[in-house]
Design a protein around this motif. Structure first.
Motif, PDB file in Angstrom:
ATOM      1  N   GLN A  72     -10.132   8.960  -3.666  1.00 30.99           N
ATOM      2  CA  GLN A  72      -9.871   9.022  -2.586  1.00 30.99           C
ATOM      3  C   GLN A  72     -10.539   8.678  -1.002  1.00 30.99           C
ATOM      4  O   GLN A  72     -10.026   8.223  -0.067  1.00 30.99           O
ATOM      5  N   THR A 108      -3.545   8.591 -12.286  1.00 32.44           N
ATOM      6  CA  THR A 108      -2.203   7.973 -11.608  1.00 32.44           C
ATOM      7  C   THR A 108      -0.918   8.333 -11.196  1.00 32.44           C
ATOM      8  O   THR A 108      -0.920   8.860 -10.471  1.00 32.44           O
ATOM      9  N   SER A 151      -5.466   3.607   1.783  1.00 36.67           N
ATOM     10  CA  SER A 151      -5.604   2.581   1.892  1.00 36.67           C
ATOM     11  C   SER A 151      -5.718   1.012   0.915  1.00 36.67           C
ATOM     12  O   SER A 151      -5.138   0.134   0.096  1.00 36.67           O
ATOM     13  N   VAL A 154      -3.121   1.065  -6.898  1.00 30.72           N
ATOM     14  CA  VAL A 154      -1.871   1.547  -7.245  1.00 30.72           C
ATOM     15  C   VAL A 154      -0.587   0.498  -7.591  1.00 30.72           C
ATOM     16  O   VAL A 154       0.399   1.256  -8.134  1.00 30.72           O
ATOM     17  N   SER A 155      -0.362  -0.076  -6.378  1.00 29.18           N
ATOM     18  CA  SER A 155       0.669  -1.406  -6.472  1.00 29.18           C
ATOM     19  C   SER A 155       0.748  -1.417  -7.528  1.00 29.18           C
ATOM     20  O   SER A 155       1.686  -2.392  -7.930  1.00 29.18           O
ATOM     21  N   GLU A 195      -5.530   5.673   5.874  1.00 24.16           N
ATOM     22  CA  GLU A 195      -4.276   6.121   4.957  1.00 24.16           C
ATOM     23  C   GLU A 195      -3.137   5.993   5.172  1.00 24.16           C
ATOM     24  O   GLU A 195      -2.844   5.546   6.350  1.00 24.16           O
ATOM     25  N   THR A 196      -2.841   5.433   4.023  1.00 28.29           N
ATOM     26  CA  THR A 196      -1.536   5.493   4.043  1.00 28.29           C
ATOM     27  C   THR A 196      -0.105   6.717   4.283  1.00 28.29           C
ATOM     28  O   THR A 196      -1.021   7.305   4.348  1.00 28.29           O
ATOM     29  N   SER A 211       1.004  -1.266   0.040  1.00 29.00           N
ATOM     30  CA  SER A 211       0.114  -0.070   0.147  1.00 29.00           C
ATOM     31  C   SER A 211       1.188   1.467  -0.040  1.00 29.00           C
ATOM     32  O   SER A 211       0.415   2.794  -0.290  1.00 29.00           O
ATOM     33  N   SER A 212       2.009   0.854   0.821  1.00 31.26           N
ATOM     34  CA  SER A 212       3.343   2.381  -0.088  1.00 31.26           C
ATOM     35  C   SER A 212       3.175   2.452  -1.183  1.00 31.26           C
ATOM     36  O   SER A 212       4.478   1.047  -1.658  1.00 31.26           O
ATOM     37  N   VAL A 213       3.361   3.225  -1.747  1.00 35.79           N
ATOM     38  CA  VAL A 213       3.953   4.000  -3.190  1.00 35.79           C
ATOM     39  C   VAL A 213       5.433   3.523  -2.719  1.00 35.79           C
ATOM     40  O   VAL A 213       6.160   2.854  -3.616  1.00 35.79           O
ATOM     41  N   ALA A 232      -4.783   2.279  -3.029  1.00 37.62           N
ATOM     42  CA  ALA A 232      -2.913   2.192  -3.073  1.00 37.62           C
ATOM     43  C   ALA A 232      -2.801   0.733  -3.024  1.00 37.62           C
ATOM     44  O   ALA A 232      -2.153   0.879  -3.794  1.00 37.62           O
ATOM     45  N   LEU A 271      -2.963   8.308   0.787  1.00 35.37           N
ATOM     46  CA  LEU A 271      -3.894   7.533  -0.160  1.00 35.37           C
ATOM     47  C   LEU A 271      -4.544   6.663   0.693  1.00 35.37           C
ATOM     48  O   LEU A 271      -4.341   6.526   1.486  1.00 35.37           O
TER      49      LEU A 271
END
Length: 276
Positions: A152, A269, A105, A112-113, A98-99, A63-65, A108, A103
Motif C-alpha cells: 500500500q 488480494t 488509490s 483491485v477494480s 487513500e480511498t 477505486s472503491s471496493v 485500488a 487502500l
C-alpha cells in the motif's frame, strides 16, 4: 464479422481515450456496450454524442471496493451473459491518497477494480458464447515490482512506483486467472505502448505539456492502438492467457509473469478484500 450476432461488452474507464474508442467501435458493429466511468459529465456527453440506445453508462468510482461491487451487481441485474470485458480504468496520482476503505488509490483503481471485475463477472462471462477479458496495462515491461513488504506504499510513495507496481499486479492477475482453469473466458494482457489517449489525469501543467508534446511526435493514434482489442472481441485467442506487448507476443516465462508470485498476490488480494 459479417452476420455475427451482437455481443455484450463491458468497458471500465470507457469515457476517455482507448476505452471510449473501443466502446464506439463496438457500437458501430452493433454490440450492446456498457461503459463505466467516474465522471457523470463525460458519461452523459458520450451518450449524447453516440445517440445510440445500445450504449449504457454506469457512473462509479472504481477505486472503491463497494462501488465496484455495486457495479457488478447492477450488471448482473441487467445481463444474463457477457461476451467481453475490457479493462482500462487508471489514474495517475502525484501524491499518495487513500480511498475511503483505506487502500492506496492507484493500487485500488488500477489493480483491485480489475481483479474484482474479472472475478465477480466470471459467471456472466462463462455464460457467453466465446468470452474474453482484455486487461490494458504494461505487460512485457519488467521495470517495477510488487512491494511485498509494503504493497500500500505507506512509507515510500511515488507516482511512478505506484503505477509500475499496479502494472505488474495486473500482469499477475492475468496469470492467476488463467491458471485457475475454472473459466472458459480467455484472458488477454495487452500493452499498446505510448498512445495519444489523453492527459486529463496529469495535474501538473508542466508534466502535462511535456507529455502532450511527446505524444504529438511519438505516440500511436488511439484508433490504431485499439484495433487488436476490437479484433479479440470478435475472435478471442485460443490460449487461456495471451500477453501482447505492442503487437508482439510476450514469453510466458518472463519473471513478471511468475505463477508463484501470481498465486501469492491473489491470496493477498483476497485477504485484503475480506477486510472490506
Amino acid at each position: 464479422m459479417p452476420g455475427q450476432p451482437a455481443k455484450t461488452v463491458i468497458i471500465s474507464g470507457g469515457t476517455d481515450g482507448m476505452g471510449r474508442a473501443t466502446a464506439l467501435a463496438r457500437l458501430a458493429k452493433g454490440d450492446h456496450v456498457t461503459v463505466i466511468g467516474s465522471s457523470e459529465a463525460k458519461g452523459r456527453a458520450m451518450l449524447d454524442d453516440a445517440a445510440n440506445p445500445d450504449l449504457r453508462f454506469l457512473r462509479a468510482d472504481l477505486s472503491s471496493v463497494a462501488e465496484t461491487e455495486r457495479v457488478v451487481a447492477r450488471i448482473a441485474e441487467e445481463h444474463d451473459s457477457i461476451d467481453a470485458l475490457a479493462l482500462f480504468a487508471n489514474r495517475v496520482s502525484p501524491k499518495r491518497r487513500e480511498t475511503a476503505e483505506g487502500l492506496e488509490s492507484t493500487f485500488a483503481l488500477y489493480y483491485v477494480s480489475r481483479y474484482l471485475l474479472s472475478h465477480r463477472l466470471r459467471p456472466l462471462l462463462d455464460a457467453g458464447t466465446d468470452p474474453v477479458i482484455v486487461n490494458v496495462a504494461g505487460v512485457g515491461t519488467t521495470t517495477g515490482r510488487i512491494l511485498w513488504e509494503d504493497p500500500q506504499l505507506t512509507r515510500r510513495y511515488g507516482q511512478v512506483r505506484a503505477q509500475l507496481q499496479a502494472g505488474r499486479a495486473n500482469d499477475l492477475l492475468g496469470v492467476a486467472f488463467a491458471n485457475q482453469a475454472v473459466s472458459k473466458a480467455r484472458y488477454v494482457l495487452y500493452h499498446p505502448g505510448f498512445t495519444r489517449s489523453g492527459t486529463g489525469s496529469l495535474r501538473n501543467p508542466l508534466v502535462r505539456g511535456s507529455v502532450e508534446l511527446l505524444a504529438k511526435f511519438f505516440a500511436r493514434p488511439v484508433a490504431e492502438a485499439v484495433q487488436p482489442i476490437i479484433q479479440w472481441i470478435d475472435q478471442p485467442p485460443t490460449e487461456p492467457l495471451s500477453a501482447i506487448d505492442r503487437g508482439k507476443p510476450v514469453e510466458k516465462n518472463l519473471r513478471t509473469l511468475n505463477p508463484e508470485d501470481a498465486a501469492r498476490l491473489a491470496a493477498y488480494t483476497e485477504e485484503l478484500l475480506r477486510g472490506h
